[in-house]
Scaffold this motif. Structure first.
Motif, PDB file in Angstrom:
ATOM      1  N   LEU A   1      -8.328   4.836  -3.548  1.00  0.00           N
ATOM      2  CA  LEU A   1      -6.987   4.417  -3.116  1.00  0.00           C
ATOM      3  C   LEU A   1      -6.793   2.918  -3.286  1.00  0.00           C
ATOM      4  O   LEU A   1      -5.732   2.459  -3.717  1.00  0.00           O
ATOM      5  N   GLY A   2      -7.821   2.156  -2.947  1.00  0.00           N
ATOM      6  CA  GLY A   2      -7.736   0.706  -3.098  1.00  0.00           C
ATOM      7  C   GLY A   2      -7.572   0.294  -4.550  1.00  0.00           C
ATOM      8  O   GLY A   2      -6.815  -0.637  -4.857  1.00  0.00           O
ATOM      9  N   LEU A   3      -8.267   0.960  -5.461  1.00  0.00           N
ATOM     10  CA  LEU A   3      -8.145   0.654  -6.887  1.00  0.00           C
ATOM     11  C   LEU A   3      -6.741   0.972  -7.399  1.00  0.00           C
ATOM     12  O   LEU A   3      -6.129   0.169  -8.115  1.00  0.00           O
ATOM     13  N   ILE A   4      -6.238   2.135  -7.015  1.00  0.00           N
ATOM     14  CA  ILE A   4      -4.910   2.558  -7.486  1.00  0.00           C
ATOM     15  C   ILE A   4      -3.817   1.652  -6.932  1.00  0.00           C
ATOM     16  O   ILE A   4      -2.941   1.173  -7.661  1.00  0.00           O
ATOM     17  N   ILE A   5      -3.873   1.403  -5.616  1.00  0.00           N
ATOM     18  CA  ILE A   5      -2.835   0.591  -4.979  1.00  0.00           C
ATOM     19  C   ILE A   5      -2.943  -0.873  -5.410  1.00  0.00           C
ATOM     20  O   ILE A   5      -1.930  -1.552  -5.616  1.00  0.00           O
ATOM     21  N   GLY A   6      -4.164  -1.364  -5.577  1.00  0.00           N
ATOM     22  CA  GLY A   6      -4.334  -2.735  -6.035  1.00  0.00           C
ATOM     23  C   GLY A   6      -3.835  -2.942  -7.451  1.00  0.00           C
ATOM     24  O   GLY A   6      -3.353  -4.024  -7.806  1.00  0.00           O
ATOM     25  N   TRP A   7      -3.911  -1.907  -8.252  1.00  0.00           N
ATOM     26  CA  TRP A   7      -3.475  -1.979  -9.647  1.00  0.00           C
ATOM     27  C   TRP A   7      -1.949  -1.912  -9.771  1.00  0.00           C
ATOM     28  O   TRP A   7      -1.351  -2.532 -10.639  1.00  0.00           O
ATOM     29  N   ASN A   8      -1.325  -1.170  -8.849  1.00  0.00           N
ATOM     30  CA  ASN A   8       0.126  -0.962  -8.890  1.00  0.00           C
ATOM     31  C   ASN A   8       0.799  -1.913  -7.904  1.00  0.00           C
ATOM     32  O   ASN A   8       0.768  -1.696  -6.698  1.00  0.00           O
ATOM     33  N   ARG A   9       1.391  -2.975  -8.426  1.00  0.00           N
ATOM     34  CA  ARG A   9       1.969  -4.012  -7.563  1.00  0.00           C
ATOM     35  C   ARG A   9       3.083  -3.468  -6.674  1.00  0.00           C
ATOM     36  O   ARG A   9       3.169  -3.803  -5.497  1.00  0.00           O
ATOM     37  N   ARG A  10       3.930  -2.613  -7.215  1.00  0.00           N
ATOM     38  CA  ARG A  10       5.035  -2.055  -6.436  1.00  0.00           C
ATOM     39  C   ARG A  10       4.507  -1.221  -5.272  1.00  0.00           C
ATOM     40  O   ARG A  10       4.994  -1.335  -4.137  1.00  0.00           O
ATOM     41  N   LEU A  11       3.505  -0.412  -5.549  1.00  0.00           N
ATOM     42  CA  LEU A  11       2.903   0.411  -4.508  1.00  0.00           C
ATOM     43  C   LEU A  11       2.191  -0.459  -3.484  1.00  0.00           C
ATOM     44  O   LEU A  11       2.238  -0.186  -2.274  1.00  0.00           O
ATOM     45  N   ARG A  12       1.556  -1.517  -3.960  1.00  0.00           N
ATOM     46  CA  ARG A  12       0.842  -2.419  -3.058  1.00  0.00           C
ATOM     47  C   ARG A  12       1.796  -3.106  -2.088  1.00  0.00           C
ATOM     48  O   ARG A  12       1.516  -3.208  -0.888  1.00  0.00           O
ATOM     49  N   LEU A  13       2.909  -3.577  -2.578  1.00  0.00           N
ATOM     50  CA  LEU A  13       3.892  -4.245  -1.720  1.00  0.00           C
ATOM     51  C   LEU A  13       4.520  -3.269  -0.731  1.00  0.00           C
ATOM     52  O   LEU A  13       4.849  -3.637   0.404  1.00  0.00           O
ATOM     53  N   ALA A  14       4.683  -2.002  -1.157  1.00  0.00           N
ATOM     54  CA  ALA A  14       5.285  -1.000  -0.278  1.00  0.00           C
ATOM     55  C   ALA A  14       4.369  -0.641   0.887  1.00  0.00           C
ATOM     56  O   ALA A  14       4.818  -0.438   2.018  1.00  0.00           O
ATOM     57  N   ILE A  15       3.081  -0.597   0.611  1.00  0.00           N
ATOM     58  CA  ILE A  15       2.135  -0.151   1.639  1.00  0.00           C
ATOM     59  C   ILE A  15       1.588  -1.307   2.467  1.00  0.00           C
ATOM     60  O   ILE A  15       0.931  -1.087   3.497  1.00  0.00           O
TER      61      ILE A  15
END
Length: 247
Positions: A76-90
């Motif tokens: 989850l950390g790899l996926i969310i860290g890679w996706n900036r939009r998802l990272r900012l949302a979460i």
């Protein structure tokens, strides 16, 4: 023997000498509260079967809680860290739930889950998850942007990007988060066992403290400290192997 090892050996001898001096020889400390080193050794031998059973019980909970945390937190950390939009949302969710002390979940977990084992694994999972998850995201964010862009340019698949680019690049942060997770998981394990367990290292300390058997309480505390030291030594060896490329 290295200089560090010799220094640690000398420090251990000094601590044992001061302990023996203050308890057995000068009797500066209350013998009902502070056992001598020989008493502790005697209790270790006397209760060795109880300690063996407690270690098995504790390691079982610790293994499943930490393993589940790693299986969820790192991907989850790899996926969310890679996706900036998802990272900012979460990010707000992380900022709210991450700092909550996991120990507050113990009574609630015991109340809603059918067994103490599941309750303990859940609490350990929560405690180990957040440091590992947050550090994995930080590791991906710290990765040089040019490396990721170059991988995208040559058409690296998403699976290869995660396993061959992001995971190795974020590994130093993951290792750092894992160290925090392991210590926190052991603290939560001991706390959970002191509340509702019928075996385990935390249970041992709590059980004998209820009977004011403080020599056994001290012995249990020493065993817990030795176990944590051993776990961290093993973890550091594994971490050194995984990060051997940095040398």
């Amino acid at each position: 023997m290295s200089q560090v090892t010799r220094d640690r050996f000398v420090l251990a001898i000094v601590i044992l000498f001061l302990w023996q001096l203050s308890t057995a020889w000068l009797k500066l400390l209350n013998p009902e509260l502070f056992p001598t080193p020989l008493q502790v050794v005697s209790l270790l031998l006397e209760d060795r079967l109880v300690f063996a059973k407690s270690l098995i019980s504790s390691f079982n909970l610790l293994f499943w809680g930490c393993t589940l945390a790693a299986l969820f937190a790192i991907p989850l950390g790899l996926i969310i860290g890679w996706n900036r939009r998802l990272r900012l949302a979460i990010e707000p969710v992380t900022n709210i739930l991450g700092p909550i002390p996991p120990i507050v979940y113990i009574p609630y977990a015991i109340a809603i889950l059918p067994t103490f084992t599941l309750s303990s694994i859940f609490v350990i999972f929560i405690g180990a998850f957040w440091p590992l998850f947050i550090n994995t995201i930080a590791g991906v964010e710290a990765l040089e942007k040019g490396i990721v862009d170059s991988a995208r340019t040559i058409g690296v698949s998403k699976k290869s990007m995660l396993t061959n680019i992001l995971l190795p690049g974020a590994m130093p942060h993951i290792i750092s988060g894992g160290s925090i997770s392991l210590v926190l998981a052991f603290i939560l394990l001991t706390a959970a066992e002191m509340i509702g367990a019928t075996s385990g290292l935390g249970w041992y300390v709590k059980y004998f403290s209820d009977f004011a058997d403080y020599p056994r309480v001290v012995t249990g505390i020493i065993v817990i400290g030795a176990v944590v030291l051993s776990l961290m030594s093993i973890y550091n060896k594994i971490a050194g192997y995984l990060l051997r490329w940095r040398k």
